[in-house]
Design a protein around this motif. Sequence first.
Motif, PDB file in Angstrom:
ATOM      1  N   CYS A 231       0.739  -1.224   0.010  1.00  0.00           N
ATOM      2  CA  CYS A 231       0.064  -0.025  -0.071  1.00  0.00           C
ATOM      3  C   CYS A 231       1.070   1.499  -0.013  1.00  0.00           C
ATOM      4  O   CYS A 231       0.485   2.384   0.150  1.00  0.00           O
ATOM      5  CB  CYS A 231      -0.899   0.132   1.274  1.00  0.00           C
ATOM      6  SG  CYS A 231      -2.193  -1.435   1.324  1.00  0.00           S
ATOM      7  N   GLY A 232       2.262   1.097  -0.335  1.00  0.00           N
ATOM      8  CA  GLY A 232       3.087   2.283   0.018  1.00  0.00           C
ATOM      9  C   GLY A 232       3.474   2.888   1.331  1.00  0.00           C
ATOM     10  O   GLY A 232       3.871   3.930   1.216  1.00  0.00           O
ATOM     11  N   ALA A 233       2.597   2.245   2.205  1.00  0.00           N
ATOM     12  CA  ALA A 233       3.011   2.618   3.715  1.00  0.00           C
ATOM     13  C   ALA A 233       4.285   1.904   4.343  1.00  0.00           C
ATOM     14  O   ALA A 233       4.860   0.798   3.655  1.00  0.00           O
ATOM     15  CB  ALA A 233       1.941   2.372   4.099  1.00  0.00           C
ATOM     16  N   VAL A 234       4.552   2.119   5.475  1.00  0.00           N
ATOM     17  CA  VAL A 234       5.524   1.589   6.259  1.00  0.00           C
ATOM     18  C   VAL A 234       5.053   1.037   7.515  1.00  0.00           C
ATOM     19  O   VAL A 234       4.594   1.589   8.182  1.00  0.00           O
ATOM     20  CB  VAL A 234       7.081   2.227   6.369  1.00  0.00           C
ATOM     21  CG1 VAL A 234       7.709   2.902   5.083  1.00  0.00           C
ATOM     22  CG2 VAL A 234       6.408   3.710   7.180  1.00  0.00           C
ATOM     23  N   PRO A 235       5.590  -0.242   8.003  1.00  0.00           N
ATOM     24  CA  PRO A 235       5.227  -0.656   9.345  1.00  0.00           C
ATOM     25  C   PRO A 235       6.103   0.018  10.374  1.00  0.00           C
ATOM     26  O   PRO A 235       7.386   0.305  10.191  1.00  0.00           O
ATOM     27  CB  PRO A 235       5.735  -2.287   9.246  1.00  0.00           C
ATOM     28  CG  PRO A 235       6.507  -2.499   8.061  1.00  0.00           C
ATOM     29  CD  PRO A 235       6.343  -1.054   7.195  1.00  0.00           C
ATOM     30  N   VAL A 236       5.417   0.205  11.483  1.00  0.00           N
ATOM     31  CA  VAL A 236       6.485   0.538  12.692  1.00  0.00           C
ATOM     32  C   VAL A 236       5.946  -0.510  13.786  1.00  0.00           C
ATOM     33  O   VAL A 236       4.790  -1.094  14.148  1.00  0.00           O
ATOM     34  CB  VAL A 236       5.644   1.800  13.220  1.00  0.00           C
ATOM     35  CG1 VAL A 236       6.069   2.207  14.576  1.00  0.00           C
ATOM     36  CG2 VAL A 236       6.210   3.117  12.302  1.00  0.00           C
ATOM     37  N   PHE A 237       6.855  -1.350  14.055  1.00  0.00           N
ATOM     38  CA  PHE A 237       6.906  -2.356  14.917  1.00  0.00           C
ATOM     39  C   PHE A 237       6.708  -2.116  16.468  1.00  0.00           C
ATOM     40  O   PHE A 237       7.582  -1.208  16.751  1.00  0.00           O
ATOM     41  CB  PHE A 237       8.029  -3.528  14.634  1.00  0.00           C
ATOM     42  CG  PHE A 237       8.108  -4.029  13.168  1.00  0.00           C
ATOM     43  CD1 PHE A 237       7.281  -5.183  12.891  1.00  0.00           C
ATOM     44  CD2 PHE A 237       8.991  -3.510  12.260  1.00  0.00           C
ATOM     45  CE1 PHE A 237       7.225  -5.581  11.796  1.00  0.00           C
ATOM     46  CE2 PHE A 237       9.029  -4.164  11.281  1.00  0.00           C
ATOM     47  CZ  PHE A 237       8.099  -5.086  10.686  1.00  0.00           C
ATOM     48  N   CYS A 238       5.735  -2.625  17.239  1.00  0.00           N
ATOM     49  CA  CYS A 238       5.675  -2.234  18.605  1.00  0.00           C
ATOM     50  C   CYS A 238       6.144  -3.859  19.118  1.00  0.00           C
ATOM     51  O   CYS A 238       5.735  -4.660  18.841  1.00  0.00           O
ATOM     52  CB  CYS A 238       4.285  -1.862  18.956  1.00  0.00           C
ATOM     53  SG  CYS A 238       4.075  -0.208  18.283  1.00  0.00           S
ATOM     54  N   GLU A 239       6.194  -3.492  20.629  1.00  0.00           N
ATOM     55  CA  GLU A 239       6.390  -4.603  21.699  1.00  0.00           C
ATOM     56  C   GLU A 239       5.037  -5.426  21.713  1.00  0.00           C
ATOM     57  O   GLU A 239       3.947  -4.942  21.448  1.00  0.00           O
ATOM     58  CB  GLU A 239       6.850  -4.157  22.873  1.00  0.00           C
ATOM     59  CG  GLU A 239       7.897  -3.513  22.991  1.00  0.00           C
ATOM     60  CD  GLU A 239       9.227  -4.420  23.075  1.00  0.00           C
ATOM     61  OE1 GLU A 239       9.059  -5.592  22.837  1.00  0.00           O
ATOM     62  OE2 GLU A 239      10.397  -4.117  23.591  1.00  0.00           O
ATOM     63  N   THR A 240       5.343  -6.632  21.860  1.00  0.00           N
ATOM     64  CA  THR A 240       4.475  -7.840  22.045  1.00  0.00           C
ATOM     65  C   THR A 240       4.227  -7.525  23.883  1.00  0.00           C
ATOM     66  O   THR A 240       5.103  -7.532  24.505  1.00  0.00           O
ATOM     67  CB  THR A 240       4.643  -9.147  21.905  1.00  0.00           C
ATOM     68  OG1 THR A 240       4.523  -9.301  20.302  1.00  0.00           O
ATOM     69  CG2 THR A 240       3.650 -10.188  22.143  1.00  0.00           C
ATOM     70  N   GLU A 241       2.806  -7.464  24.362  1.00  0.00           N
ATOM     71  CA  GLU A 241       2.652  -7.563  25.568  1.00  0.00           C
ATOM     72  C   GLU A 241       2.691  -9.058  26.281  1.00  0.00           C
ATOM     73  O   GLU A 241       2.189  -9.992  25.578  1.00  0.00           O
ATOM     74  CB  GLU A 241       1.504  -6.830  26.262  1.00  0.00           C
ATOM     75  CG  GLU A 241       0.312  -6.816  25.656  1.00  0.00           C
ATOM     76  CD  GLU A 241      -0.594  -8.288  25.705  1.00  0.00           C
ATOM     77  OE1 GLU A 241      -0.222  -8.865  26.966  1.00  0.00           O
ATOM     78  OE2 GLU A 241      -1.475  -8.702  25.072  1.00  0.00           O
ATOM     79  N   PRO A 242       3.301  -9.418  27.605  1.00  0.00           N
ATOM     80  CA  PRO A 242       3.363 -10.621  27.633  1.00  0.00           C
ATOM     81  C   PRO A 242       2.052 -11.577  28.158  1.00  0.00           C
ATOM     82  O   PRO A 242       2.235 -12.626  28.500  1.00  0.00           O
ATOM     83  CB  PRO A 242       4.339 -10.806  28.959  1.00  0.00           C
ATOM     84  CG  PRO A 242       4.136  -9.122  29.571  1.00  0.00           C
ATOM     85  CD  PRO A 242       3.639  -8.458  28.335  1.00  0.00           C
TER      86      PRO A 242
END
Length: 422
Positions: free
Chosen positions: A113-124
């Motif tokens: 889609c021409g966008a970029v992912p911003v990765f976030c932490e997984t909560e435990p």
Amino acid sequence: MTSIATADQPAILGGNRAVTLDGKDAQRWPIITDEDVAAVTEVLRSGELSLHPITQELEADYRDFLGVRHALAYANATSGIFAALNSFGLKPGDEVIVPSATYWASVMPVLWCGAVPVFCETEPDQLGLDPDDVAAKITPKTRAMVVVHLWGMPSKMDELLAVAKKHDLKVLEDASHSHGAKYRGKFTGTFGDAAVFSLQTNKLAPAGEGGILVTESDDIFENAQCLGHFERVLALKTPARRFAGTGFGLKHRMAPLSAAVARVQLRHLAQRNARRNENIRYLSQRLQKLGINTFLPPEHIERVYFMYILENVESRTGLKTDQLVKALQAEGCEAIQPRYPLLHQQPVFSEDKFIEIARLGHMPRESLPIYRPDALPITTAGNERLFHLPSFPCAEKDLLDQYALAFEKVIGAAPRIAAAGD
Ligand SMILES: Cc1ncc(COP(=O)(O)O)c(C=O)c1O
């Protein structure tokens, strides 16, 4: 002095295996009966293998099942995720919040889609996006988030939807693993602007290959039809009907033979989920006591088990995860350590290949994210502690008892196993 094998001597130290029953039948999946065969045969005999009405019947089934306004069948969930994200109107360089600990298809369509992912932490606790980290990573370019109900456990929807509302973000639920799971009494797949279910063979309501997009939004539904279902555009009663001659250039419809299987499988979903849940809860209650986190859900959640993921709490089991898994394998357990490789560490991101895929080469490099493999320390450390067992769709209690015994033997002998491994 030679050691004598006793009943509780772990197999990895020369004892007998705890698991002696054949697990093949216990893990049989998908469950195909004469009902599936008859449904497929009927479509085959009709001779209409592309545009059979059974696909629309399947969509109606999903609308009824979830109580949603629209459902659209796809060749797979990956194409449904792409269509949903595309319908959010993402612009070049827009940012989409995503987890790193998920299957690649939750994330890679963002690039198309021409966008970029911003990765976030997984909560435990529930292994979903960590709402605090999501809030911390919002920028003026953030437009959407992809919430994945990983392994069948609903994410923390109250908190995530609050962040989305505050920052006016679109929410896509990747419900590929969570058919039938509920959060505060509401099905996963009914919280976001759109949601997508996978019907790939291993999933809870399989069709071989297939995906279902659901949404309350007429606009998202219309856009998704134009993108992947050009034959439906002529029936639209909106100005988008003028695109009937071309659609938006892709064809992603589900094969009716898959729809035939999917309808039958959906009919049996609740009862087959219940069997997995009963088996896994039975075993989990015994494993919890031994220092294994089995992700039993809090009260407001009815989880399902696409996969039976567990966490080794080393301070309680006395074993590193690889030692534990190896010892369980020696006992005859199908314990496996690799989970999804973390996406933010993949070369497509760390080597900047994403810029080419998303066609963002014209943008200044400093306006795009830099993906560092050592980002997300909590997710990375948590991932190391996870392993999985079969999800026991057809198991009887005697096999589960043998699995519990295997854990008891291994963890009971942890100091000796750890010492032998040093
Ligand atoms: C979390 C998740 N999202 C999306 C997908 C993509 O599904 P499909 O294989 O139907 O394209 C999968 C498939 O395995 C998945 O596990």
